[in-house]
Design an enzyme around this catalytic site. Structure first.
Site, PDB file in Angstrom:
ATOM      1  N   LEU A 172       1.178  -1.233  -0.181  1.00  0.00           N
ATOM      2  CA  LEU A 172       0.728   0.013  -0.515  1.00  0.00           C
ATOM      3  C   LEU A 172       0.688   0.848  -0.038  1.00  0.00           C
ATOM      4  CD1 LEU A 172      -2.749  -0.532   2.819  1.00  0.00           C
ATOM      5  CD2 LEU A 172      -2.631  -0.900  -0.038  1.00  0.00           C
ATOM      6  N   ASP A 173       0.640   1.882  -0.362  1.00  0.00           N
ATOM      7  CA  ASP A 173       0.833   3.852  -0.426  1.00  0.00           C
ATOM      8  C   ASP A 173       1.328   3.896   0.976  1.00  0.00           C
ATOM      9  OD1 ASP A 173       1.337   3.679  -3.450  1.00  0.00           O
ATOM     10  OD2 ASP A 173      -0.899   4.810  -3.839  1.00  0.00           O
ATOM     11  N   ASN A 174       2.255   4.716   1.232  1.00  0.00           N
ATOM     12  CA  ASN A 174       2.293   5.399   2.539  1.00  0.00           C
ATOM     13  C   ASN A 174       1.248   6.033   3.552  1.00  0.00           C
ATOM     14  OD1 ASN A 174       5.179   4.688   1.961  1.00  0.00           O
ATOM     15  ND2 ASN A 174       5.804   6.601   2.539  1.00  0.00           N
ATOM     16  N   ARG A 187      -6.154   5.475  -7.803  1.00  0.00           N
ATOM     17  CA  ARG A 187      -5.825   7.092  -7.654  1.00  0.00           C
ATOM     18  C   ARG A 187      -5.695   7.654  -8.830  1.00  0.00           C
ATOM     19  NH1 ARG A 187       0.050   7.856  -4.246  1.00  0.00           N
ATOM     20  NH2 ARG A 187      -1.594  10.063  -3.949  1.00  0.00           N
TER      21      ARG A 187
END
Length: 332
Positions: free
Chosen positions: A144-146, A253
């Protein structure tokens, strides 16, 4: 003697003509661009049985093998840190399902780096070593992205990692998210547009039109499919339930921004909304809330849910008080 990387790549017609480093970046999503360059520089990549460099272009049917990826970590795994928070949603002898908080990187980029989910994992589960896509990512099946919170799956054994990897690769794992987007989404739908790296901004991914893009962009694009359903209508936003069975970097996104509805708080993809609640973590509104997969040992469906974090609950409450968009009906 070098140990072969367990996941050789056979070049498909869609990969035809790519440079070798571009091919590896496309197929080994858990490796950074710098790590791939290091593998090539150190002679750890073979094309049809011969060690090669990044300048070569591949043809359909070529076989690429990455050897000894452990060299990237100089023989050192992640640093254990039992002081870091770790929320375990499910645990048995085969695997873990954990809930990653926003702002925490999933894994370190260097052996001496700390503060990541993996540092917390190896402190509590020391058996997480010797298998995975990379020594600094032991047991991780996806990322997962930060600033994306929520569910991640971690294998506790090498055989379980391989079984789960096949499920992810075969698109039999269902991943569900909650995404708050700007504007009024009229109906449920799907985005089925390929995604590639944005040549103008290396931080971003780009939706690529297969009928109206330069050939180089089309060659580098990967197919991607994102399903979305309207979960709640807010005065100036829409809460979407998003699901996918394959996952690319920034897929949700990029797809939602391409629709004209960027995720609230996601300035990188054009959002204007910022976190409206002072004192809470600044982030964009994307949360991995559920996962469904087949248990790799005992069979049967395994599912887990991660509750919406407090800052996202507070964000929703605040936005419900916002004025309506012109021509937008009140939320049901």
């Amino acid at each position: 003697m070098d140990t072969p990387h367990p996941h050789p790549i056979t070049v498909t017609p869609l990969d035809q003509g790519l440079r070798l480093d571009q091919l590896l970046l496309r197929h080994l999503a858990c490796y950074s661009r710098g790590q791939i360059k290091a593998l090539l520089r150190e002679g750890q990549v073979e094309l049809n049985g011969r060690r090669v460099t990044s300048g070569l272009r591949v043809a359909a049917g070529d076989r690429v093998v990455v050897r000894s990826p452990q060299a990237l970590a100089a023989g050192t795994g992640p640093l254990p840190d039992d002081a870091l928070p770790l929320t375990v949603l499910f645990e048995d002898e085969a695997l873990l399902i954990v809930d990653k908080p926003t702002g925490m990187p999933v894994h370190p980029l260097r052996p001496d780096e700390g503060g990541t989910l993996v540092n917390a994992l190896v402190a509590r589960y020391p058996e997480l070593s010797g298998f995975g896509y990379h020594p600094l990512q032991p047991g991780l099946l996806h990322r997962l992205d930060n600033d994306t919170s929520g569910i991640l799956v971690v294998a506790r054994r090498a055989d379980v990692f391989e079984a789960l990897r096949q499920q992810f690769r075969g698109q039999s794992v269902l991943k569900c998210y909650l995404a708050l987007v700007e504007g009024a989404v009229e109906r449920d739908g799907a985005v089925e547009q390929p995604i590639g790296h944005d040549r103008c901004d290396r931080r971003k991914m780009l939706v690529i039109d297969p009928t109206d893009s330069p050939p180089e962009l089309r060659r580098r694009a990967r197919p991607a499919r994102t399903l979305y359903r309207v979960a709640q209508r807010l005065p100036a936003h829409t809460l979407l339930a998003v699901s996918l069975r394959q996952g690319m970097r920034h897929q949700i996104r990029a797809h939602l921004a391409w629709l004209g509805h960027p995720i609230a708080g996601d300035a990188l993809y054009g959002a204007r909304t910022v976190q409206p609640v002072a004192g809470l973590p600044a982030r964009y509104f994307l949360h991995a809330c559920r996962i469904e997969l087949a248990h790799p040992v005992r069979g049967g469906l395994l599912s887990a849910d991660a509750p919406l974090p407090p800052e996202l609950h507070a964000w929703l409450d605040r936005l419900r008080e916002a004025p309506l968009l012109p021509g937008t009906a009140a939320a049901p």
